[in-house]
Design a protein around this motif. Structure first.
Motif, short mmCIF file in Angstrom:
data_model
loop_
_atom_site.label_atom_id
_atom_site.label_comp_id
_atom_site.label_asym_id
_atom_site.label_seq_id
_atom_site.Cartn_x
_atom_site.Cartn_y
_atom_site.Cartn_z
N THR A 142 0.79 -1.03 -0.08
CA THR A 142 -0.17 0.21 0.16
C THR A 142 0.72 1.29 0.01
O THR A 142 1.69 1.53 1.03
N TYR A 143 1.05 2.00 -1.14
CA TYR A 143 1.72 3.22 -1.31
C TYR A 143 1.09 4.44 -0.40
O TYR A 143 0.11 4.52 -0.61
N VAL A 144 1.83 5.06 0.25
CA VAL A 144 1.54 6.18 1.43
C VAL A 144 1.45 7.47 0.50
O VAL A 144 2.73 7.62 -0.07
N VAL A 145 0.47 8.36 0.18
CA VAL A 145 0.57 9.52 -0.15
C VAL A 145 0.06 10.55 0.78
O VAL A 145 -0.97 10.55 1.42
N PRO A 146 1.28 11.39 1.08
CA PRO A 146 0.95 12.55 2.19
C PRO A 146 0.49 13.62 1.85
O PRO A 146 0.50 14.08 0.60
N VAL A 147 -0.51 14.35 2.54
CA VAL A 147 -1.09 15.51 2.15
C VAL A 147 -0.84 16.55 3.54
O VAL A 147 -1.02 16.06 4.65
N PRO A 148 -0.16 17.58 3.13
CA PRO A 148 0.08 18.65 4.24
C PRO A 148 -1.35 19.19 5.17
O PRO A 148 -2.13 19.36 4.60
N GLY A 149 -1.03 19.13 6.57
CA GLY A 149 -2.05 19.70 7.46
C GLY A 149 -1.64 20.78 8.13
O GLY A 149 -0.53 21.39 8.04
N ASN A 150 -2.46 21.45 8.74
CA ASN A 150 -2.07 22.85 9.43
C ASN A 150 -1.00 22.48 10.60
O ASN A 150 -0.12 23.44 10.73
N HIS A 151 -1.11 21.36 11.17
CA HIS A 151 0.13 21.01 12.05
C HIS A 151 1.36 21.03 11.42
O HIS A 151 2.37 21.29 12.34
N GLU A 152 1.61 20.61 10.29
CA GLU A 152 2.59 20.48 9.65
C GLU A 152 3.21 21.94 9.03
O GLU A 152 4.44 22.33 9.32
N THR A 153 2.39 22.77 8.44
CA THR A 153 2.89 23.87 8.01
C THR A 153 2.60 25.19 8.80
O THR A 153 3.43 26.22 8.62
N GLN A 154 1.76 25.07 9.60
CA GLN A 154 1.69 26.35 10.60
C GLN A 154 2.33 26.22 12.06
O GLN A 154 2.74 25.24 12.47
N CYS A 155 2.72 27.48 12.47
CA CYS A 155 3.31 27.77 13.72
C CYS A 155 2.41 28.55 14.40
O CYS A 155 1.33 29.12 14.17
N ASN A 156 2.11 28.02 15.76
CA ASN A 156 1.33 28.26 16.94
C ASN A 156 1.87 29.21 17.83
O ASN A 156 2.72 28.68 18.52
N SER A 157 1.34 30.67 17.74
CA SER A 157 2.13 31.56 18.84
C SER A 157 1.79 31.14 20.20
O SER A 157 2.67 31.63 20.93
N ALA A 158 0.96 30.30 20.35
CA ALA A 158 0.81 29.85 21.83
C ALA A 158 1.69 29.14 22.36
O ALA A 158 1.93 28.77 23.52
N ASN A 159 2.44 28.40 21.50
CA ASN A 159 3.60 27.66 21.76
C ASN A 159 4.81 28.05 21.67
O ASN A 159 5.77 27.71 22.39
N THR A 160 5.29 28.93 20.74
CA THR A 160 6.39 29.47 20.35
C THR A 160 6.36 30.94 19.63
O THR A 160 5.37 31.27 19.40
N THR A 161 7.51 31.37 19.44
CA THR A 161 7.56 32.68 18.79
C THR A 161 7.60 32.36 17.19
O THR A 161 8.30 31.80 16.65
N CYS A 162 6.55 33.10 16.65
CA CYS A 162 6.12 32.80 15.06
C CYS A 162 6.42 34.12 14.32
O CYS A 162 5.84 35.08 14.61
N LEU A 163 7.56 34.11 13.34
CA LEU A 163 7.65 35.24 12.62
C LEU A 163 7.90 34.97 11.34
O LEU A 163 8.17 33.86 10.97
N ASP A 164 7.23 36.01 10.68
CA ASP A 164 7.17 35.90 9.14
C ASP A 164 8.68 36.05 8.47
O ASP A 164 9.73 36.25 9.04
#
Length: 409
Positions: A142-164
């Motif tokens: 069974t080949y695995v095809v990954p899809v990006p989610g917000n926990h992969e791409t987003q930074c949460n300012s409640a957890n750490t410093t998020c800078l553009d």
């Protein structure tokens, strides 16, 4: 002398003959309209160290393994075993395979403890554990095809410093949850070898089928995006089925689907003769308003005009959209703003192990709101497509068929 009766023998013979006839009929149907391709889809297996579901605790706490690697190992491992048993050719995982939510950029620290506990290392370590869990799927066909989610791409300012990219603090933007280029780069570093390895993918496909027309180019400018989108949104054909993966949280475009690229992509696939269109993204187009959600638009419908542009493409090609994000199962043809039912299906299967959105004590729960669920899809030679959703409850009871839909060719 008493007469001898043999009703059981006669009954057994009748049952045997009837069963043989049924098997023969099923075999004849299978030969007439065989399955030519099958795939499974699910998302959201990451654990939550702060708010885990109570049913995921052992003696009041997460297991040492899940607390460290931030994965719901028990639920996700069982789903994978059942996917293997179904002999699916592909598994599309619809994002949030890691807790992530940090800033995976370079760290200036030099002492070991600080480096090990940096967001950079945490992202890569969590990816590594998930990749280790899914490796047997590929080895078993069974080949695995990954899809990006917000926990992969987003930074949460409640957890750490998020800078553009310009060094601006993003804590007051989008509720403090924002996609970062460094997180998109971390995604590529950990998932890029699967997007798309034609040799391994072809080995998982039925005889006579192969992957073709892979589009893994950077189409950022098509949708006016600020960062490269290769290996984040991409597509390919298998036979007359077309598959598109979309990034629903690109840097600077959180909760927005790349609709223009998708429309161009579908048009090209249609021109090649594609007959089935399947889209996989993380955030749903239409939020499932479960008990306790209180009408919150948690998906692409946070920006209705952008959602409508995306769904218009889905409907134009009779596509089916599979999503996650909501930790729940819901399969329906959404009701649009004008009150009509969409001809296209949305299947939310963000139920791969993350804490359920519906709490144990919530009133008016729907039957499968707290089920670990996934969708199994079969494409038949006739062009018929069958979607079957399976799952098991939060007590890990028997797996059952939850809902089915047949898509006519």
């Amino acid at each position: 002398m008493k007469p001898v009766f043999t009703p059981r023998a006669t009954s057994a013979v009748s049952i045997t003959l009837a069963f043989a006839a049924l098997v023969a009929t099923g075999a004849a149907i299978a030969q007439t309209d065989p399955v030519v391709l099958s795939f499974t889809t699910v998302g959201d297996s990451r654990q939550d160290p702060v708010k885990p579901d109570p049913t995921q605790l052992v003696n009041g706490a997460l297991t040492g393994q899940d607390a460290h690697w931030l994965q719901n190992s028990k639920a996700w491992a069982r789903i994978m075993r059942e996917v293997t048993a179904k002999k699916s050719n592909l598994l599309f995982f619809n994002g949030d395979m890691i807790m992530g939510y940090g800033n995976a950029g370079a760290t200036a620290a030099t002492d070991v403890n600080t480096v090990v506990n940096s967001d950079l290392v945490k992202h890569h370590v969590q990816y590594a554990f998930w990749r280790g869990m899914v490796a047997p799927l590929i080895e078993n066909g069974t080949y695995v095809v990954p899809v990006p989610g917000n926990h992969e791409t987003q930074c949460n300012s409640a957890n750490t410093t998020c800078l553009d990219a310009s060094g601006n603090n993003l804590s007051s933007v989008n509720g403090g949850k924002n996609a970062l280029k460094v997180n998109e780069d971390a995604w590529r570093a950990n998932m890029g070898d699967l997007i798309v390895d034609a040799t391994r993918l072809n080995a998982a496909l039925p005889g006579g089928l192969s992957v073709s027309n892979v589009d893994n180019t950077d189409h950022a400018l098509t949708d006016s995006l600020s960062t490269p989108q290769n290996q984040l949104s991409y597509s390919f054909d298998v036979g007359n089925s077309h598959f598109a993966v979309i990034n629903t949280d690109a840097t600077g475009a959180d909760s927005i689907a790349p609709s223009t690229w998708l429309g161009n992509d579908f048009a090209a696939a249609s021109g090649r003769g594609a007959q089935h269109f399947f889209v996989f993204g993380h955030k749903p187009a239409y939020t499932y308003d479960f008990t306790g959600n209180n009408g919150k638009a948690g998906g692409l419908d946070a920006i209705p005009a952008k959602r409508n542009a995306f769904w218009s493409v889905v409907e134009q090609y009779g596509a089916t959209y599979f999503a996650g994000h909501q930790h729940i199962f819901n399969m329906r043809q959404p009701i649009k703003a004008d009150g009509s039912a969409s001809p296209s299906w949305q299947v939310i299967v963000g139920s791969g192990g993350s804490p359920f959105d519906v709490k144990q004590t919530a009133a008016n729960q729907q039957p499968y709101d707290r089920y670990y669920a996934w969708a199994n899809v079969k494409v038949y030679q006739s062009g018929k497509v069958q979607i079957d959703a399976y799952g098991f409850n939060d007590a890990f009871g028997a797996t059952k068929l939850l809902q089915s839909a047949t898509l006519a060719h």
